[in-house]
Scaffold this active site. Structure first.
Site, PDB file in Angstrom:
ATOM      1  N   HIS A 423       0.813  -1.221   0.000  1.00  0.00           N
ATOM      2  CA  HIS A 423       0.000   0.000   0.000  1.00  0.00           C
ATOM      3  C   HIS A 423       0.847   1.271   0.000  1.00  0.00           C
ATOM      4  O   HIS A 423       0.330   2.371  -0.239  1.00  0.00           O
ATOM      5  CB  HIS A 423      -0.937   0.014   1.213  1.00  0.00           C
ATOM      6  CG  HIS A 423      -2.299   0.535   0.895  1.00  0.00           C
ATOM      7  ND1 HIS A 423      -2.527   1.523  -0.031  1.00  0.00           N
ATOM      8  CD2 HIS A 423      -3.531   0.213   1.391  1.00  0.00           C
ATOM      9  CE1 HIS A 423      -3.817   1.793  -0.094  1.00  0.00           C
ATOM     10  NE2 HIS A 423      -4.445   1.010   0.756  1.00  0.00           N
ATOM     11  N   ASP A 427      -2.022   1.964  -4.833  1.00  0.00           N
ATOM     12  CA  ASP A 427      -3.305   2.350  -4.255  1.00  0.00           C
ATOM     13  C   ASP A 427      -4.354   1.282  -4.534  1.00  0.00           C
ATOM     14  O   ASP A 427      -4.252   0.518  -5.504  1.00  0.00           O
ATOM     15  CB  ASP A 427      -3.776   3.682  -4.835  1.00  0.00           C
ATOM     16  CG  ASP A 427      -2.862   4.833  -4.446  1.00  0.00           C
ATOM     17  OD1 ASP A 427      -2.252   4.759  -3.360  1.00  0.00           O
ATOM     18  OD2 ASP A 427      -2.754   5.800  -5.229  1.00  0.00           O
TER      19      ASP A 427
END
Length: 451
Positions: A423, A427
């Site tokens: 992450h 995204d």
């Protein structure tokens, strides 16, 4: 009687120490020249140490899991005659120099023993010294190593005679009370390493006397060798990478039908499984999502996005999880991928994979085949930023639109596809968009062969 100190030689990888993975001798054992002493593991290879002299083992340098410095005394052997100690440890070159990150290859190296009369130029030993002269990080107290008891079982059956094994392996199995027909092996014949694996893990496969309890005794297994490396790498991946996983259901009915047609007309080409076709789809969609085909150096704060797809293929072996890499997967057709998948899986399983075949991946695929389950949350192969996990294919009824209008219920082959991402770099929207693009390609498989 004289004492010969066998010092750990330089294994040839620029390392300062190696881990004891397994002893093949105990204090008090008689060892012959060229006999196996221990398996030593570095970050890149597992090397078998062999005795350069014959005699009785009187001291060992530690227990499995301990680290021994290069040049430190590994074993002290009492010999019947004086043996000239080599001037310094020599390099042992591993023909399979290693694995980075997730995987560690297994290599067996042969050491040539010193010959009487060769003086200071004898090979593969060390300067003689008592064990108390070893570095502080080497265990000072070496206790005899006891093999775990072999599983109880009946007298070996006649089927054992049909098992291929060398006389030395048969003799050792007989001494240990092991039925060779119960020993799992991957090659054409049973090796000493297969007996070692049976001694460590064979209790789950052992024979049970009639009317005996089904309960097995508790056991404590030290995490060493390749399993320790896997544990360290997986822990580092979860500790450093904020994972998230996205799962989507994909209709693979048309893809499976096309695969069956391709196999029916394959000729001399290899039979296709689902995996090569999925890899083609992955490679075709990645150019539009370069943030997924990348590696993140979190210490330097740099993300490298790759133009080529060097696809890691998680493979389960008897030694543990390994990740051989298909180089430039984007340039291979399904049959070439199928050939490469089989070749790399076999190399990983037999410990013959080269270092360049076990490192440098840019994205990984992990598949459990028919054991794939409903969904998975795979752990990223650090420093990569994404890993894709196809799951089991199941048949279920679905609603489909009729050509003339309305809907009908038909049988479809469905598969959940999982993707785990870093992450910090990827995204959620990017991961979902990529999987949707992958889904469109898989559900219209003719596009796999379109320019």
């Amino acid at each position: 009687m004289a004492r010969f100190s066998f010092r750990l030689p330089d294994i040839g990888e620029g390392i300062s120490e190696a881990e004891i993975v397994a002893w093949h001798v105990a204090v008090g054992d008689r060892v012959e020249e060229d006999g196996r002493l221990a398996d030593m593991m570095t970050d890149k290879a597992t090397v078998e140490m062999e005795s350069p002299v014959a005699g009785t083992v009187v001291e060992l340098a530690g227990e499995p899991g301990d680290q021994v410095a290069i040049g430190a005394t590994l074993v002290v052997i009492e010999t019947e005659a004086e043996v000239v100690q080599p001037a310094e440890p020599e390099r042992v070159e591993a023909e399979n120099p290693g694995v980075e990150e997730v995987a560690t290859s297994s290599v067996t190296e042969r050491q040539d023993p010193p010959r009487h009369g060769e003086g200071d130029h004898a090979q593969h030993g060390g300067v003689g010294a008592p064990l108390d002269a070893t570095p502080a990080d080497v265990s000072q107290e070496a206790a005899p190593l006891h093999h775990p008891a072999a599983p109880d079982g009946p007298t070996p059956r006649s089927g054992e005679d049909r098992v291929l094994a060398s006389p030395a392996v048969r003799a050792r199995a007989k001494d240990l009370g092991i039925d060779l027909s119960a020993v799992h092996h991957d090659g054409h014949h049973i090796r000493h390493a297969d007996l070692d694996a049976y001694l460590r893990y064979g209790s789950a496969q052992g024979y049970r006397a009639p009317n005996a309890s089904r309960a097995r005794p508790d056991e404590t297994v030290k995490v060493i060798g390749m399993r320790r490396r896997i544990a360290e790498n997986m822990a580092a991946a979860k500790r450093h990478i904020p994972h998230f996983t996205y799962v989507e259901e994909i209709d693979v009915t048309a893809l499976e039908a096309m695969r069956a047609d391709l196999n029916a007309a394959r000729g001399q080409r290899p039979k296709l499984t689902m995996l090569p076709l999925l890899i083609v789809a992955i490679c075709r969609t990645l150019p539009n999502f370069p943030m997924l085909n990348a590696r993140y150096d979190d210490e330097a704060g740099v993300v490298t996005r790759f133009g080529s797809v060097h696809l890691g293929m998680a493979a389960q072996t008897d030694a543990g999880l390994m990740v051989p890499v298909i180089r430039d997967a984007q340039d291979l057709n399904p049959w070439q991928l199928a050939t490469e998948i089989v070749r790399l899986a076999e190399a990983a399983r037999t410990g013959k994979a080269k270092s360049e075949e076990l490192s440098g991946g840019t994205i990984t695929i992990t598949s459990l085949g028919p054991l794939g389950g409903v969904a998975t949350t795979p752990v990223i192969n650090r420093p990569e930023v994404a890993i894709i996990g196809p799951n089991r294919i199941v048949e279920r009824p679905v609603f489909r639109a009729r050509a003339g209008g309305g809907e009908e219920i038909v049988k479809a082959k469905l598969m959940n596809l999982s993707i785990s991402c870093d992450h910090r770099v990827v995204d959620g929207h990017d991961a979902a968009s990529y999987v949707q693009a992958l889904k469109r390609l898989i559900e219209t498989p003719v596009l796999l062969f379109a320019d």
